[in-house]
Design a protein around this motif. Structure first.
Motif, PDB file in Angstrom:
ATOM      1  N   CYS A  90       0.793  -1.229   0.000  1.00  0.00           N
ATOM      2  CA  CYS A  90       0.000   0.000   0.000  1.00  0.00           C
ATOM      3  C   CYS A  90       0.825   1.279   0.000  1.00  0.00           C
ATOM      4  O   CYS A  90       1.874   1.360   0.631  1.00  0.00           O
ATOM      5  CB  CYS A  90      -0.902   0.023   1.230  1.00  0.00           C
ATOM      6  SG  CYS A  90      -2.099  -1.322   1.270  1.00  0.00           S
ATOM      7  N   MET A  91       0.290   2.277  -0.713  1.00  0.00           N
ATOM      8  CA  MET A  91       0.763   3.650  -0.621  1.00  0.00           C
ATOM      9  C   MET A  91      -0.361   4.431   0.052  1.00  0.00           C
ATOM     10  O   MET A  91      -1.523   4.294  -0.321  1.00  0.00           O
ATOM     11  CB  MET A  91       1.023   4.239  -2.014  1.00  0.00           C
ATOM     12  CG  MET A  91       1.294   5.747  -1.990  1.00  0.00           C
ATOM     13  SD  MET A  91       1.875   6.466  -3.555  1.00  0.00           S
ATOM     14  CE  MET A  91       0.519   6.174  -4.667  1.00  0.00           C
ATOM     15  N   TYR A  92      -0.003   5.233   1.043  1.00  0.00           N
ATOM     16  CA  TYR A  92      -0.973   6.091   1.710  1.00  0.00           C
ATOM     17  C   TYR A  92      -0.599   7.531   1.424  1.00  0.00           C
ATOM     18  O   TYR A  92       0.578   7.905   1.512  1.00  0.00           O
ATOM     19  CB  TYR A  92      -0.975   5.846   3.224  1.00  0.00           C
ATOM     20  CG  TYR A  92      -2.008   6.683   3.934  1.00  0.00           C
ATOM     21  CD1 TYR A  92      -3.316   6.218   4.060  1.00  0.00           C
ATOM     22  CD2 TYR A  92      -1.706   7.936   4.443  1.00  0.00           C
ATOM     23  CE1 TYR A  92      -4.280   6.993   4.684  1.00  0.00           C
ATOM     24  CE2 TYR A  92      -2.666   8.713   5.062  1.00  0.00           C
ATOM     25  CZ  TYR A  92      -3.953   8.239   5.186  1.00  0.00           C
ATOM     26  OH  TYR A  92      -4.913   9.007   5.787  1.00  0.00           O
ATOM     27  N   ILE A  93      -1.594   8.351   1.084  1.00  0.00           N
ATOM     28  CA  ILE A  93      -1.353   9.769   0.834  1.00  0.00           C
ATOM     29  C   ILE A  93      -2.171  10.583   1.831  1.00  0.00           C
ATOM     30  O   ILE A  93      -3.397  10.469   1.879  1.00  0.00           O
ATOM     31  CB  ILE A  93      -1.711  10.170  -0.616  1.00  0.00           C
ATOM     32  CG1 ILE A  93      -1.009   9.254  -1.621  1.00  0.00           C
ATOM     33  CG2 ILE A  93      -1.339  11.640  -0.861  1.00  0.00           C
ATOM     34  CD1 ILE A  93      -1.378   9.512  -3.070  1.00  0.00           C
ATOM     35  N   GLY A  94      -1.489  11.407   2.621  1.00  0.00           N
ATOM     36  CA  GLY A  94      -2.144  12.211   3.643  1.00  0.00           C
ATOM     37  C   GLY A  94      -1.597  13.623   3.692  1.00  0.00           C
ATOM     38  O   GLY A  94      -0.687  13.981   2.935  1.00  0.00           O
ATOM     39  N   ASP A  95      -2.137  14.407   4.621  1.00  0.00           N
ATOM     40  CA  ASP A  95      -1.727  15.811   4.717  1.00  0.00           C
ATOM     41  C   ASP A  95      -1.584  16.347   6.128  1.00  0.00           C
ATOM     42  O   ASP A  95      -1.031  17.433   6.320  1.00  0.00           O
ATOM     43  CB  ASP A  95      -2.721  16.707   3.974  1.00  0.00           C
ATOM     44  CG  ASP A  95      -4.026  16.868   4.735  1.00  0.00           C
ATOM     45  OD1 ASP A  95      -4.627  15.843   5.130  1.00  0.00           O
ATOM     46  OD2 ASP A  95      -4.453  18.014   4.945  1.00  0.00           O
ATOM     47  N   ASP A  96      -2.080  15.620   7.136  1.00  0.00           N
ATOM     48  CA  ASP A  96      -2.063  16.221   8.468  1.00  0.00           C
ATOM     49  C   ASP A  96      -1.766  15.183   9.544  1.00  0.00           C
ATOM     50  O   ASP A  96      -1.622  13.992   9.260  1.00  0.00           O
ATOM     51  CB  ASP A  96      -3.388  16.927   8.744  1.00  0.00           C
ATOM     52  CG  ASP A  96      -3.210  18.192   9.589  1.00  0.00           C
ATOM     53  OD1 ASP A  96      -2.189  18.318  10.294  1.00  0.00           O
ATOM     54  OD2 ASP A  96      -4.106  19.053   9.557  1.00  0.00           O
ATOM     55  N   LYS A 132       3.373   6.050   8.283  1.00  0.00           N
ATOM     56  CA  LYS A 132       4.489   5.252   8.800  1.00  0.00           C
ATOM     57  C   LYS A 132       4.348   3.784   8.419  1.00  0.00           C
ATOM     58  O   LYS A 132       5.338   3.138   8.097  1.00  0.00           O
ATOM     59  CB  LYS A 132       4.548   5.337  10.331  1.00  0.00           C
ATOM     60  CG  LYS A 132       5.210   6.564  10.863  1.00  0.00           C
ATOM     61  CD  LYS A 132       5.533   6.403  12.339  1.00  0.00           C
ATOM     62  CE  LYS A 132       4.460   7.023  13.186  1.00  0.00           C
ATOM     63  NZ  LYS A 132       4.800   7.090  14.605  1.00  0.00           N
ATOM     64  N   ARG A 133       3.143   3.273   8.478  1.00  0.00           N
ATOM     65  CA  ARG A 133       2.929   1.833   8.329  1.00  0.00           C
ATOM     66  C   ARG A 133       2.968   1.345   6.882  1.00  0.00           C
ATOM     67  O   ARG A 133       3.403   0.222   6.635  1.00  0.00           O
ATOM     68  CB  ARG A 133       1.592   1.442   8.956  1.00  0.00           C
ATOM     69  CG  ARG A 133       1.611   1.511  10.473  1.00  0.00           C
ATOM     70  CD  ARG A 133       0.282   1.158  11.075  1.00  0.00           C
ATOM     71  NE  ARG A 133      -0.196  -0.126  10.607  1.00  0.00           N
ATOM     72  CZ  ARG A 133      -1.448  -0.559  10.792  1.00  0.00           C
ATOM     73  NH1 ARG A 133      -2.333   0.195  11.423  1.00  0.00           N
ATOM     74  NH2 ARG A 133      -1.813  -1.741  10.343  1.00  0.00           N
ATOM     75  N   VAL A 184       3.152   9.067   1.602  1.00  0.00           N
ATOM     76  CA  VAL A 184       3.305  10.296   0.820  1.00  0.00           C
ATOM     77  C   VAL A 184       2.530  11.416   1.496  1.00  0.00           C
ATOM     78  O   VAL A 184       1.342  11.254   1.795  1.00  0.00           O
ATOM     79  CB  VAL A 184       2.800  10.096  -0.626  1.00  0.00           C
ATOM     80  CG1 VAL A 184       2.875  11.405  -1.408  1.00  0.00           C
ATOM     81  CG2 VAL A 184       3.592   9.000  -1.331  1.00  0.00           C
ATOM     82  N   VAL A 185       3.193  12.533   1.708  1.00  0.00           N
ATOM     83  CA  VAL A 185       2.524  13.720   2.225  1.00  0.00           C
ATOM     84  C   VAL A 185       2.462  14.728   1.078  1.00  0.00           C
ATOM     85  O   VAL A 185       3.397  14.856   0.292  1.00  0.00           O
ATOM     86  CB  VAL A 185       3.237  14.290   3.471  1.00  0.00           C
ATOM     87  CG1 VAL A 185       4.638  14.750   3.173  1.00  0.00           C
ATOM     88  CG2 VAL A 185       2.440  15.414   4.100  1.00  0.00           C
ATOM     89  N   VAL A 186       1.316  15.398   0.952  1.00  0.00           N
ATOM     90  CA  VAL A 186       1.147  16.380  -0.121  1.00  0.00           C
ATOM     91  C   VAL A 186       2.005  17.602   0.160  1.00  0.00           C
ATOM     92  O   VAL A 186       2.396  17.864   1.305  1.00  0.00           O
ATOM     93  CB  VAL A 186      -0.338  16.774  -0.306  1.00  0.00           C
ATOM     94  CG1 VAL A 186      -1.167  15.564  -0.734  1.00  0.00           C
ATOM     95  CG2 VAL A 186      -0.925  17.415   0.942  1.00  0.00           C
ATOM     96  N   GLY A 187       2.301  18.362  -0.886  1.00  0.00           N
ATOM     97  CA  GLY A 187       3.219  19.490  -0.809  1.00  0.00           C
ATOM     98  C   GLY A 187       2.950  20.474   0.302  1.00  0.00           C
ATOM     99  O   GLY A 187       3.887  20.966   0.941  1.00  0.00           O
ATOM    100  N   ASP A 222       7.085  15.221   7.753  1.00  0.00           N
ATOM    101  CA  ASP A 222       8.340  14.913   7.059  1.00  0.00           C
ATOM    102  C   ASP A 222       9.128  13.838   7.801  1.00  0.00           C
ATOM    103  O   ASP A 222       9.865  13.075   7.176  1.00  0.00           O
ATOM    104  CB  ASP A 222       9.194  16.164   6.888  1.00  0.00           C
ATOM    105  CG  ASP A 222       8.635  17.104   5.834  1.00  0.00           C
ATOM    106  OD1 ASP A 222       7.844  16.648   4.978  1.00  0.00           O
ATOM    107  OD2 ASP A 222       8.984  18.294   5.868  1.00  0.00           O
ATOM    108  N   GLY A 223       8.958  13.749   9.092  1.00  0.00           N
ATOM    109  CA  GLY A 223       9.663  12.738   9.876  1.00  0.00           C
ATOM    110  C   GLY A 223       9.091  11.342   9.750  1.00  0.00           C
ATOM    111  O   GLY A 223       9.740  10.376  10.150  1.00  0.00           O
TER     112      GLY A 223
END
Length: 174
Positions: A105-111, A119-120, A125-128, A135-136
């Motif tokens: 899986c790829m997870y895309i989040g923002d907050d 992490k899991r 992926v975090v959006v711009g 980032d950590g």
């Protein structure tokens, strides 16, 4: 683990909605209690390309919204889980339901609420314009902001790493 290795086994894309599929704004008005959300067409095409390449794509959202369900229906998403306040538990239940592993899986989040699945999953992926604190825990930050093509960017990156992008381009005569 390098980016290529993280992308190799990905066969599912799990998306947050507000701030990822949208720019994070929620509108009310015009005499209606319904939410107004805006979705980017390039993200929609990115999702369609992922599905065409055999990936499952769907939503794991902290909020419930008719707009979310309508967009999920339009995009023919494979799953939609809403009202998930604890995304760590939500991810566990979703993986079990879909018979998937974190490595797929790829997870895309923002907050901050997205930290555990970022992490899991094999590729977080975090959006711009997502929270700097992610980032950590995330593996990658998109150049595009949420609701502005970030999903397309992340999916395109995975398809390139999997060697599928050239096939996509040929289908469009490119």
């Amino acid at each position: 683990m390098n980016l290529h290795a993280r992308c190799e086994k990905i066969c599912a894309v799990i998306l947050d909605v507000d701030g990822v599929l949208t720019d994070g704004r929620i509108g009310y008005g015009a005499g209606s209690d319904e939410e107004i959300k805006f979705f980017h067409v390039r993200d929609g095409l990115g999702i369609a390309l992922a599905r065409k390449c055999g990936m499952k794509v769907g939503i794991l959202s902290g909020r419930k919204s008719r707009a979310n369900r309508r967009r999920a229906e339009e995009l023919k998403l494979d799953f939609i889980e809403e009202g998930c306040r604890n995304k760590d538990e939500g991810l566990t239940q979703l993986l079990e339901k879909l018979a998937l592993t974190e490595e797929e899986c790829m997870y895309i989040g923002d907050d901050l609420i997205d930290a555990a699945p970022l992490k899991r999953c094999a590729l977080g992926v975090v959006v711009g314009d997502g929270a700097a604190e992610l980032d950590g825990v995330a593996d990658y930050r998109t150049k595009a902001n949420g609701g502005q093509g970030a999903i397309r960017e992340a999916i395109e990156m995975v398809l390139k790493e999997q060697g599928k992008w050239e096939t996509v381009l040929r289908e469009y005569g490119i």
